[in-house]
Design an enzyme around this catalytic site. Structure first.
Site, PDB file in Angstrom:
ATOM      1  N   ALA A  29       4.379  -4.085  -4.886  1.00 48.95           N
ATOM      2  CA  ALA A  29       3.267  -3.167  -4.656  1.00 48.95           C
ATOM      3  C   ALA A  29       3.756  -1.854  -4.071  1.00 48.95           C
ATOM      4  CB  ALA A  29       2.247  -3.819  -3.721  1.00 48.95           C
ATOM      5  N   CYS A  30       2.793  -0.953  -3.812  1.00 48.10           N
ATOM      6  CA  CYS A  30       3.147   0.369  -3.319  1.00 48.10           C
ATOM      7  C   CYS A  30       3.278   0.362  -1.803  1.00 48.10           C
ATOM      8  CB  CYS A  30       2.083   1.372  -3.752  1.00 48.10           C
ATOM      9  SG  CYS A  30       0.459   0.989  -3.074  1.00 48.10           S
ATOM     10  N   GLY A  31       3.610   1.527  -1.259  1.00 46.12           N
ATOM     11  CA  GLY A  31       3.867   1.629   0.175  1.00 46.12           C
ATOM     12  C   GLY A  31       2.671   1.334   1.059  1.00 46.12           C
ATOM     13  N   VAL A  32       1.455   1.301   0.493  1.00 50.73           N
ATOM     14  CA  VAL A  32       0.278   1.031   1.307  1.00 50.73           C
ATOM     15  C   VAL A  32       0.353  -0.348   1.936  1.00 50.73           C
ATOM     16  CG1 VAL A  32      -1.119   0.002  -0.540  1.00 50.73           C
ATOM     17  CG2 VAL A  32      -2.257   1.232   1.311  1.00 50.73           C
TER      18      VAL A  32
END
Length: 282
Positions: free
Chosen positions: A116-119
């Site tokens: 997933a992304c940095g969030v």
């Protein structure tokens, strides 16, 4: 059957516009299926592309780093699977002493958040905290001269990299700069899993008063594995990511990056590096 971690390949080299036929040596890359078995239950928990060799260490390190096992005594045995009368060296079965498989929800979540992304960063850090791992002790430090001596020692020990130029490495040193173990793999995560698996199977964990050096960059995953293994000083020859710095800062790891020649950057944990002029430290 003999396992090969490198192979020769016929290539065409172009130099100064002139073609020449040569033999090149390539690092082997093959899949490894890791199956977990307890009682009559069995489940594939990972398939990873790796360089054949030290597969038991790779599997043990992976299970330890993910919190599936906590000691080597939880493993009854590890064997390659059999297809007919032929051993299948790309499928490894780990038999646990337990009667049932452990809950693996956290493992599935880990794989999801990795893609997933940095969030997801704060959630990933919270996941590590919830494992209630012991803190890394302050311990002794190392001099800048000792730190800068490590990359050459690593390169001299990289047998496969010397002939292929295509492998990542993870090395373990003591605070006198002595090389204790090194593992290589096409995957940088696998190389560190192999190194930590070596430590687990040889009763060398935790890696307190030790230094880990990796041949590439410092990522979140590598710092997470190092925290699980109790590594106080982590060095990389390239850059760290922002989340790697957050892991190091939150869990008390000295993180060093861009370790090249006589120069390196200290991102966290400056107190473990014995600098002669403290006024230089902000």
């Amino acid at each position: 059957m003999t396992r090969f971690n490198k192979k020769k390949q016929s290539i065409l080299t172009i130099e100064n516009g002139q073609p020449q036929r040569k033999k090149d040596v390539l690092a082997a890359e093959e899949p490894l299926e890791i199956l977990l078995r307890a009682g009559h239950e069995q489940r594939t928990i990972a398939i990873t592309m790796r360089t054949p060799g030290n597969d038991y260490e790779l599997a043990a390190g992976f299970l330890y780093n993910e919190g599936i096992i906590h000691t080597k005594t939880e493993v009854a045995n590890m064997t390659y699977c059999v297809d007919g009368n032929q051993q299948e060296y790309n499928s490894l079965r780990i038999q646990l002493e337990a009667d049932t498989l452990p809950v693996l929800n956290q493992l599935e979540r880990h794989f999801f958040t990795n893609s997933a992304c940095g969030v997801c960063g704060s959630t990933m850090l919270d996941d590590i905290s919830q494992r209630n791992l012991p803190p890394i002790p302050a311990g002794s430090g190392a001099t800048p001269a000792l730190i800068t001596s490590l990359p050459d020692k690593l390169r001299q020990s990289q047998d496969i990299f010397e002939t292929t130029g295509g492998l990542h490495a993870a090395a373990l040193f003591d605070l006198n700069g002595n090389l204790l173990a090194v593992r290589e793999d096409v995957g940088r995560h696998n190389a560190l899993d192999k190194l930590i698996g070596w430590g687990l199977l040889n009763d060398q964990l935790p890696f307190h008063d030790k230094i880990v050096l990796v041949s590439g960059r410092a990522s979140y995953e590598l710092l997470q594995k190092s925290f699980v293994a109790g590594v106080p000083i982590f060095c990389a020859v390239s850059a760290p990511s922002t989340l790697a710095v957050e892991v190091a800062e939150r869990f008390g790891i000295t993180l060093i990056g861009f370790l090249r020649g006589e120069r390196f950057n200290i991102y966290t944990g400056t107190e473990r590096i014995k600098i002669m002029e403290p006024s230089l430290v902000n």
